[in-house]
Each structure stands twice: as structure tokens, then as C-alpha cells.
Design an enzyme around this catalytic site. Structure first.
Site, mmCIF file in Angstrom:
data_model
loop_
_atom_site.group_PDB
_atom_site.id
_atom_site.type_symbol
_atom_site.label_atom_id
_atom_site.label_comp_id
_atom_site.label_asym_id
_atom_site.label_seq_id
_atom_site.Cartn_x
_atom_site.Cartn_y
_atom_site.Cartn_z
ATOM 1 C CB SER A 194 -0.792 -0.059 1.250
ATOM 2 O OG SER A 194 -1.950 0.946 1.117
ATOM 3 C CG ASP A 290 -5.924 -1.740 -4.568
ATOM 4 O OD1 ASP A 290 -5.122 -2.214 -4.014
ATOM 5 O OD2 ASP A 290 -6.477 -0.544 -3.859
ATOM 6 C CG HIS A 357 -5.364 -2.826 -0.433
ATOM 7 N ND1 HIS A 357 -4.870 -1.970 -1.425
ATOM 8 C CD2 HIS A 357 -4.959 -2.453 0.679
ATOM 9 C CE1 HIS A 357 -4.145 -1.108 -0.785
ATOM 10 N NE2 HIS A 357 -4.247 -1.215 0.366
#
Length: 412
Positions: A194, A290, A357
Site C-alpha cells: 500500500s 484494488d 488489497h
């Protein structure tokens, strides 16, 4: 049949800061997954690794948002992995104004006072060969994230007692790890998830430059390919948010010059505009849909005042045909953005058509009996094949809903 991960995203976030209608500062990858990659499907007791503070960091001004010391978790390598290192940069969103950054000072993403003293090492950090076949016995390090600008900020706000020292934290952490043995590494992999995945792209060439040319060095970005994409209202809310991050935290001076010489600094915070200039071999691991970008960039509440997208973004099975078509357009933008990057033999790619994710931190998506696969390869094998040059890895999934191996995230 898809495994549905029911996750309580908003628990514990009631004191969060909502920016542009979405809590960018606090809805992070671990909000989706429980903490640090553990899920209800993890059966084995994971390795717990203690926190080490970087005591020499303060003299360098390398401090968290609140001025406390930064830190990391390190499990030493053993056997054939003694001289190999994998560094994972923690993710956790960003803050783009004083108010949201002041809030983060009272969380583990802004202060080491609130960091867990131990965290579980799973996925790419696991010490078990059956869970992490290629990197289980390497030195595995998780660098904690407490600057809120993907480890590239430089500045401070005296009135609010905020320190934006991400670049210095990066440097202090690398200096300490080099002194602790990483200097003699024969193999090294910089990874991140991330906001940490974005950081692994931004720092990839700096990481390469730490080592002699004889050291095998590569970088992995997991769920860090944030697109400068149009949201459902026709605007660009993530760009507006990133403008605040870049401006407030003095990010521009630490962005790649090859980008800022011809584009504005905010554009150079988006990976699509910088990956072409990364010289070090780089692997992009990303879900085509995502989950964080779906919720925070494409359809946050501020651009969906009538909640037309609410059910769809919480559960892809509730999307209408036109909403799925919008997501297909987002996927197409992602594939277009990586086309030039993927033409390089040294780079790797794993883009699966999942609503997910961060797939390298979680055991069930990294390497397990029913892990997501592309070309019959789970994520861990694809990354390992690429890192060790066992084969080229340029894996791009067909469009949703063709992949039945996804561990799609579904939210209540």
C-alpha cells in the site's frame, strides 16, 4: 467458489479524520485484514517479532510525526539465508492537512508510543518454508511507518508540533540495518504494501545504491500502484488528496528528478509517472480492482452523495452491469499504465482480477493451499521465480469475473 473475507473496516475508526469524504488517514490495509496480515483463516501460530527503536535517529532528526523514535521488527536469517535480506516497508495511508496529521500523532502511524511491541510475521515475512518457500530463512525486517508520506517527507509544522521526516526515517533505518549486517548482503529485496508499496518504488534505486554491484538487489511493490484515475463523479479526488500530502509534508524535494523536471510534484507521487525511470528490477503485484482504490479513490462518499455506489464498493457481487463496466475501465487504465514497464525483461508483473488489497503480507493470498494463482503460480512462487531469475514473470489476468481463485474482500 470465492472465499469471502468478512471484515469490519470501520471498527476502531470512529475517531478518525475524514478527508474529501473518505478516511484516507485511517482506513488502511490492516483495517481490511485485521492487524498485520492475519485473518480468520490463519490456523498456525505465527512468529511474533519484537519492536526495535532506532535510538540514533533523534540526532539526525529522523522522528515520527510526534517526535518519537521510529522503529522496526527484525527476525535474523539462518542457514543459507544468513546473508540475504528482505525489507518490508509498512503501509497505512497518508495525512494531507494539519488536522488529519495531528490525529495520527495519537496512533501507531504517527508515534512509536502506540506501536505494538510485537507483531506477527506472516506471508513474505514468515519463517516457515511451507508458508514462504523462497524467503523463509532470510533476514526479514518490517520498517514501521510513522511519517504519513510514504517515507519521503521533509519538513515540520512548528505550530502543530508535527515532524514530516519520512526521508530521514528511511535513511536512519537503512543505516542501522547496514550496520547490523545488511552491508554484507549477497541478496536483498525491498518490498512494501500500500503506502509502503509506493515507498518501495520511490526508494528502489536508493536501496540499490546501498550495496556493491555484486549484490543481487530487486524491489517489490504490493498494492502500491495508485492510479491518477477519474472517480465516479468525473473528478480526481485522490489527486486532490495527494496534492495536500505533497505540499504539507515537503515531499517534492525527495521525488525523482527525472519526473519533476517535466511534471508537477503531485504527478510524480503517482507510480504511473515514475516506474519508467526506475533502473533497479521492480515487480508490481496489484489487484486490477484494488479494494482500497475502489473505496477511497473511485467512489468515496464525497463523490457519491446519494450512496449509489455504496453496496457495490462493499461487495462486488452487488454491482450493476454499468458499475462493473466502470471498474473494467479502471483496469484498462492500469494495464495501459504498465505496458511500457512490462516490456523490460528485468521487471515482473502479477495483476490479478480480484477485489483485493495487499497480497504479500497475508498468508492466505501469499502462499496457501487455495491461494490466488495466475498461470498456475501463487503470488509467492511468481515473485520467487522473478527474483531468482528462474523464469520471466509477466502475468496479467483476464477481466472479472473469470478468475475463481481470488480471495475477494467483502465488507459489512
Amino acid at each position: 467458489m470465492e472465499k469471502l473475507l468478512w471484515v469490519w473496516v470501520f471498527l476502531g475508526l470512529v475517531f478518525g479524520r475524514w478527508v474529501d469524504g473518505f478516511d484516507y488517514a485511517n482506513v488502511t490495509e490492516d483495517s481490511y485484514l485485521n492487524s498485520y496480515g492475519l485473518s480468520e483463516f490463519d490456523a498456525a501460530q505465527p512468529l511474533m517479532v519484537g519492536l526495535t527503536l532506532i535510538h540514533g535517529a533523534a540526532s539526525k532528526g529522523a522522528v515520527c510525526l510526534d517526535g518519537t523514535l521510529p522503529g522496526y521488527h527484525w527476525h535474523r536469517g539462518f542457514g543459507s539465508g544468513t546473508h540475504s535480506w528482505v525489507i518490508q516497508l509498512e503501509g497505512g495511508g497518508w495525512c494531507n492537512d494539519r488536522r488529519s496529521c495531528v490525529y495520527r500523532k495519537k496512533t501507531r502511524h504517527g508515534s512509536s508510543n502506540y506501536m505494538e511491541k510485537e507483531i506477527p510475521f506472516t506471508g513474505i515475512l514468515s519463517n516457515k518454508p511451507e508458508e514462504n518457500p523462497d524467503f523463509f530463512n532470510w533476514n526479514r525486517v518490517k520498517v514501521r511507518y510513522c511519517d504519513s508520506a510514504s517515507f519521503v517527507g521533509e519538513g515540520q509544522d512548528e505550530a502543530s508540533l508535527l515532524y514530516f521526516r519520512g526521508q530521514r526515517i528511511w535513511s536512519a533505518a537503512m543505516e542501522e540495518l547496514m550496520a547490523n549486517g545488511m552491508r554484507s548482503a549477497s541478496q536483498a529485496l525491498l518490498s512494501g504494501c500500500s503506502a509502503g508499496g509506493l515507498a518501495s518504488i520511490l526508494h528502489c534505486d536508493e536501496f540499490r545504491d546501498l550495496f556493491p554491484r555484486s549484490t543481487k538487489v530487486k524491489c517489490l511493490s504490493d498494492a502500491g500502484f495508485f492510479l491518477d484515475a477519474m472517480d465516479v463523479s468525473g473528478g480526481r479526488c485522490l489527486r486532490r488528496f495527494f496534492e495536500g500530502v505533497v505540499s504539507l509534508q515537503g515531499v517534492a524535494k525527495n521525488l525523482p528528478r527525472l519526473c519533476t523536471n517535466h511534471l508537477d510534484p503531485t504527478s510524480c507521487f503517482f507510480p504511473q509517472n515514475i516506474i519508467a525511470n526506475v533502473k533497479t528490477p521492480l515487480f508490481l503485484l496489484n489487484a486490477a480492482y484494488d479494494s482500497w482504490q475502489v473505496q477511497a479513490s473511485l467512489a468515496p462518499p464525497s463523490v457519491d452523495p446519494h450512496n449509489v455506489w455504496h453496496d457495490c464498493k462493499m461487495n462486488h457481487a452487488r454491482c450493476s452491469a454499468s458499475q462493473i463496466q466502470f471498474f473494467q475501465g479502471f483496469r484498462n487504465q492500469m494495464l495501459n499504465a504498465v505496458r511500457g514497464f512490462s516490456s523490460s525483461r528485468q521487471n515482473g508483473l502479477f495483476i490479478n482480477s480480484c477485489f483485493a488489497h495487499c497480497q504479500s503480507e497475508r498468508q492466505d493470498t501469499w502462499f496457501a493451499d487455495d491461494s490466488p494463482v495466475l498461470g498456475n503460480k501463487p503470488v509467492a512462487i511468481a515473485v520467487g521465480d522473478w527474483y531468482f531469475d528462474r523464469s520471466g514473470v509477466k502475468l496479467v489476468d483476464c477481466a472479472y469475473p473469470c478468475d475463481n481463485s481470488c480471495h475477494n474482500l467483502v465488507f459489512q
